[in-house]
Design an enzyme around this catalytic site. Structure first.
Site, mmCIF file in Angstrom:
data_model
loop_
_atom_site.group_PDB
_atom_site.id
_atom_site.type_symbol
_atom_site.label_atom_id
_atom_site.label_comp_id
_atom_site.label_asym_id
_atom_site.label_seq_id
_atom_site.Cartn_x
_atom_site.Cartn_y
_atom_site.Cartn_z
ATOM 1 C CB THR A 62 4.375 0.508 -15.316
ATOM 2 O OG1 THR A 62 4.170 0.687 -14.171
ATOM 3 C CG2 THR A 62 2.805 0.024 -16.264
ATOM 4 C CD GLN A 85 -4.996 23.090 -0.880
ATOM 5 O OE1 GLN A 85 -5.627 22.752 -1.474
ATOM 6 N NE2 GLN A 85 -5.008 23.256 0.685
#
Length: 335
Positions: free
Chosen positions: A13, A272
């Protein structure tokens, strides 16, 4: 002595411009930097800038790109005192982790940065991230691969992208920041890795060698079987619940993992959760993984686990030697 920095523009970006299809990476980044800086460019550390021949939207990064960036660093290592790698944010944590394992023992800084808004836009975070990264790379005080973003200096293999749109896009949930930049640049010298003797290891990576799966309620065993069906797959990063707990009541799923371990697939268990570590065996469900030969991944991030497993497999480690290397820190990536 004036420190000299090499900036490697890989895409992302920070150097993109608008198009009919959205932001795209284009060449000519150095000219846009000088245009933004104007006369203030003279206040920056001395630097050169090189662009990769193929600029990458980081969503398209593949393991071979990590090797290309590492080889670019290796080729220029002796000529510069520090390095800045401009990279897209989507997979920056993967690249930072991979570079940390390829460039172990380094004695100079490698700072990855990027932006959430391109430099080409009037309002952006690109210029500050670039200027501060140049200053950090020229400081002579850092001897490891780091991510710098929005005032935070993070260990590269501990960093994660935690926000999709905020300027504070990166954090290291299981590791304190190595530095904080406000009015002053405050480094945590007690946390920074000491300078070492560079030990570059940039192997040929097989993109098929490692796969990653996240456990979910009702996950069918066929997903694991299908993911590991290709004989080129030699490693699996498994993201389980909490402190490393799988659904051990699902005998078919556990059986698929057991068969994979038995035929030599390295299964690495990470949590997780954004914070905390695997404690495989704290619960009976996790103890099941100990029995079948799954390797506990401590507090490795998923990105560090994936890249570390790739790099170690590419060095032909296996069995106890591989398990030991995965379970212990090589360059500050886990506790």
């Amino acid at each position: 002595m004036m420190m000299k920095v090499l900036v490697i523009y890989t895409g992302g970006t920070i150097g993109m411009v608008p198009s009919d299809q959205g932001y795209v990476p284009v060449s000519g980044f150095h000219d846009r930097v000088l245009e933004q800086l104007g006369s203030a460019a003279d206040q920056l550390p001395e630097y050169d800038l090189v662009e990769l021949d193929r600029l990458i939207d980081s969503a398209n990064v593949v393991p071979q790109d990590w090797c290309e960036i590492a080889r670019t660093l290796e080729r220029h290592w002796a000529q510069y005192d520090g390095f800045v790698v401009l990279h897209g944010t989507d997979t920056m944590a993967y690249t930072a982790s991979a570079l940390s394992f390829m460039l172990r023992g380094i004695d100079k800084p490698v700072i990855l940065t990027g932006s959430q808004i391109p430099l080409a836009e009037l309002r952006n975070d690109a210029l500050d991230n670039l200027i501060t990264s140049l200053m950090l790379a020229a400081s002579g005080e850092i001897h490891e691969v780091c991510v710098y973003f929005n005032g935070r200096l993070l260990r590269g293999n501990r960093a994660r992208k935690v926000r999709s749109t905020g300027f504070d896009a990166f954090d290291s949930p299981n590791c304190p920041w190595l530095g904080q930049v406000g009015i002053h640049i405050d480094l945590r010298h007690d946390l920074l890795l000491p300078a070492g003797t560079p030990d570059f290891c940039i192997p040929q990576l097989d993109p098929s060698a490692v796969v990653a799966l996240s456990v979910f309620p009702g996950m069918p065993a066929r997903l694991i079987e299908s993911a590991l069906d290709d004989p080129r797959v030699r490693g699996l990063v498994l993201q389980t619940y909490g402190v490393g707990n799988p659904p051990d009541a699902d005998l078919a799923l556990i059986g698929a993992l057991e068969q994979a371990c038995a035929r030599g697939v390295a299964v690495l268990n990470v949590t997780q959760c954004h914070q905390g570590a695997v404690s495989q065996g704290a619960y009976a469900t996790g103890a099941t993984l100990n029995r079948i030969g799954v390797i506990p991944g401590s507090d490795l991030t998923p990105e560090a686990a994936f890249t570390k497993l790739h790099l170690l497999l590419a060095q032909d480690l296996f069995g106890e030697q591989l398990s030991d290397a995965l379970s212990h820190p090589l360059c500050g990536e886990c506790a």
